[in-house]
Write a protein that holds these residues in place. Sequence first.
Motif, PDB file in Angstrom:
ATOM      1  N   ASP A 175      -0.087   2.785  17.688  1.00  0.00           N
ATOM      2  CA  ASP A 175      -0.522   4.186  17.665  1.00  0.00           C
ATOM      3  C   ASP A 175      -1.935   4.355  18.212  1.00  0.00           C
ATOM      4  OD1 ASP A 175       1.904   5.009  16.496  1.00  0.00           O
ATOM      5  OD2 ASP A 175       1.166   4.424  14.516  1.00  0.00           O
ATOM      6  N   ASP A 176      -2.468   3.281  18.827  1.00  0.00           N
ATOM      7  CA  ASP A 176      -3.775   3.324  19.485  1.00  0.00           C
ATOM      8  C   ASP A 176      -4.889   3.700  18.516  1.00  0.00           C
ATOM      9  OD1 ASP A 176      -5.366   2.909  21.724  1.00  0.00           O
ATOM     10  OD2 ASP A 176      -5.316   5.008  22.322  1.00  0.00           O
ATOM     11  N   ASN A 177      -4.863   3.148  17.303  1.00  0.00           N
ATOM     12  CA  ASN A 177      -5.932   3.404  16.339  1.00  0.00           C
ATOM     13  C   ASN A 177      -7.233   2.740  16.788  1.00  0.00           C
ATOM     14  OD1 ASN A 177      -4.495   5.005  14.611  1.00  0.00           O
ATOM     15  ND2 ASN A 177      -3.927   3.363  13.208  1.00  0.00           N
ATOM     16  N   PRO A 178      -8.376   3.352  16.491  1.00  0.00           N
ATOM     17  CA  PRO A 178      -9.656   2.838  16.987  1.00  0.00           C
ATOM     18  C   PRO A 178     -10.240   1.685  16.178  1.00  0.00           C
ATOM     19  CG  PRO A 178     -10.015   4.856  15.769  1.00  0.00           C
ATOM     20  CD  PRO A 178      -8.525   4.666  15.838  1.00  0.00           C
ATOM     21  N   ILE A 179      -9.666   1.379  15.005  1.00  0.00           N
ATOM     22  CA  ILE A 179     -10.192   0.315  14.139  1.00  0.00           C
ATOM     23  C   ILE A 179      -9.077  -0.687  13.868  1.00  0.00           C
ATOM     24  CG2 ILE A 179     -11.238  -0.217  11.900  1.00  0.00           C
ATOM     25  CD1 ILE A 179     -12.069   2.833  11.879  1.00  0.00           C
ATOM     26  N   VAL A 180      -9.373  -1.978  14.089  1.00  0.00           N
ATOM     27  CA  VAL A 180      -8.384  -3.030  13.883  1.00  0.00           C
ATOM     28  C   VAL A 180      -8.963  -4.084  12.948  1.00  0.00           C
ATOM     29  CG1 VAL A 180      -6.904  -4.765  14.958  1.00  0.00           C
ATOM     30  CG2 VAL A 180      -7.441  -2.649  16.197  1.00  0.00           C
ATOM     31  N   LEU A 181      -8.286  -4.327  11.826  1.00  0.00           N
ATOM     32  CA  LEU A 181      -8.654  -5.384  10.890  1.00  0.00           C
ATOM     33  C   LEU A 181      -7.709  -6.559  11.101  1.00  0.00           C
ATOM     34  CD1 LEU A 181      -8.937  -3.251   7.601  1.00  0.00           C
ATOM     35  CD2 LEU A 181     -10.658  -3.551   9.392  1.00  0.00           C
ATOM     36  N   MET A 182      -8.261  -7.765  11.167  1.00  0.00           N
ATOM     37  CA  MET A 182      -7.441  -8.956  11.391  1.00  0.00           C
ATOM     38  C   MET A 182      -7.829 -10.022  10.373  1.00  0.00           C
ATOM     39  SD  MET A 182      -7.663  -9.027  15.568  1.00  0.00           S
ATOM     40  CE  MET A 182      -6.380 -10.242  15.741  1.00  0.00           C
ATOM     41  N   ASP A 183      -6.855 -10.451   9.571  1.00  0.00           N
ATOM     42  CA  ASP A 183      -7.097 -11.442   8.527  1.00  0.00           C
ATOM     43  C   ASP A 183      -6.577 -12.805   8.979  1.00  0.00           C
ATOM     44  OD1 ASP A 183      -7.664 -12.759   6.211  1.00  0.00           O
ATOM     45  OD2 ASP A 183      -6.415 -11.542   4.904  1.00  0.00           O
ATOM     46  N   GLU A 184      -7.491 -13.710   9.293  1.00  0.00           N
ATOM     47  CA  GLU A 184      -7.171 -15.084   9.712  1.00  0.00           C
ATOM     48  C   GLU A 184      -6.140 -15.122  10.846  1.00  0.00           C
ATOM     49  OE1 GLU A 184      -8.795 -17.588   8.856  1.00  0.00           O
ATOM     50  OE2 GLU A 184      -9.719 -17.167   6.922  1.00  0.00           O
ATOM     51  N   PRO A 185      -6.441 -14.540  11.998  1.00  0.00           N
ATOM     52  CA  PRO A 185      -5.448 -14.482  13.074  1.00  0.00           C
ATOM     53  C   PRO A 185      -5.143 -15.818  13.730  1.00  0.00           C
ATOM     54  CG  PRO A 185      -7.560 -13.683  13.851  1.00  0.00           C
ATOM     55  CD  PRO A 185      -7.699 -13.872  12.373  1.00  0.00           C
ATOM     56  N   THR A 186      -5.982 -16.844  13.516  1.00  0.00           N
ATOM     57  CA  THR A 186      -5.721 -18.141  14.149  1.00  0.00           C
ATOM     58  C   THR A 186      -5.282 -19.207  13.155  1.00  0.00           C
ATOM     59  OG1 THR A 186      -8.053 -18.811  13.949  1.00  0.00           O
ATOM     60  CG2 THR A 186      -7.401 -17.649  15.967  1.00  0.00           C
ATOM     61  N   ALA A 187      -4.972 -18.797  11.929  1.00  0.00           N
ATOM     62  CA  ALA A 187      -4.545 -19.768  10.924  1.00  0.00           C
ATOM     63  C   ALA A 187      -3.297 -20.511  11.410  1.00  0.00           C
ATOM     64  CB  ALA A 187      -4.249 -19.065   9.602  1.00  0.00           C
ATOM     65  N   ALA A 188      -3.334 -21.835  11.353  1.00  0.00           N
ATOM     66  CA  ALA A 188      -2.203 -22.709  11.713  1.00  0.00           C
ATOM     67  C   ALA A 188      -1.846 -22.669  13.201  1.00  0.00           C
ATOM     68  CB  ALA A 188      -0.970 -22.359  10.884  1.00  0.00           C
ATOM     69  N   LEU A 189      -2.753 -22.189  14.048  1.00  0.00           N
ATOM     70  CA  LEU A 189      -2.500 -22.175  15.482  1.00  0.00           C
ATOM     71  C   LEU A 189      -3.200 -23.342  16.155  1.00  0.00           C
ATOM     72  CD1 LEU A 189      -2.850 -18.411  16.497  1.00  0.00           C
ATOM     73  CD2 LEU A 189      -0.795 -19.658  15.819  1.00  0.00           C
ATOM     74  N   GLY A 190      -2.604 -23.823  17.253  1.00  0.00           N
ATOM     75  CA  GLY A 190      -3.219 -24.873  18.047  1.00  0.00           C
ATOM     76  C   GLY A 190      -4.304 -24.315  18.957  1.00  0.00           C
TER      77      GLY A 190
END
Length: 244
Positions: A175-190
């Motif tokens: 919906d093209d919201n202007p605020i984005v919260l991201m909780d641990e986006p790289t957890a368990a990623l290489g």
Amino acid sequence: MSAQTQPAAKPADTQDTPPALELAGAWKSFGHVVALRDVSLSAWPGEVLAVVGDNGAGKSTMVKSISGVYALDAGELRIRGEALKRSDPHLARRMGVSTVFQDLALIETLDVAANIFLGAPRSKWRFFADRQRMIDESARTVQSLKVRLPSVRVPVGELSGGQRQGVAIARAIRDDNPIVLMDEPTAALGVRETGQVAEIVSELRNQGKAVVLISHDVSFVFDVADRVQVMRLGRVQGIRDVAK
């Protein structure tokens, strides 16, 4: 003035631009456990603010409070200058906050388009899902983030961890919201998949969004963040510009 009660440091290049997101004097307890102690946070359009700290520092509690999952015991939350008057994830989203939680909440047997519009399908004639519209809009959203996918018709279960994170982010910003919260986006990623997520976060910044990023990955934080806010035992310990 103690570190936890200081106003959040403002980026030097914002001049008179108001913050997209403001949290002031936030307190949150669970029984006898105090998760947030007089926490403040400010995030401006076109910047990535990383929030770091040990387990139990209050980072995820803060994200869930901003996104409307938890009600604060005290304090004020303002989204684009307007106070969030009740704890409600749907209201927070309508006011401009999108959240990518750590568990992603994707359904592996459904394709990318279905996951992006999970719980909020596009419809036609009021009663029928508009499948083609969802496919087209999903493709545009994924392309805007520069997420590399074979197709939005591919089941999520066939995607890599980095691609799945991209799908979760695409759903958050549909919906093209202007605020984005991201909780641990790289957890368990290489390493390669973490690099893909870093590119997506940078693209969100380029689009002028205010990104609040929770992470334990210090290398990732220094690659993508403009400022870092450090938390410990529910308190803000300091805020620094990454460039410095």
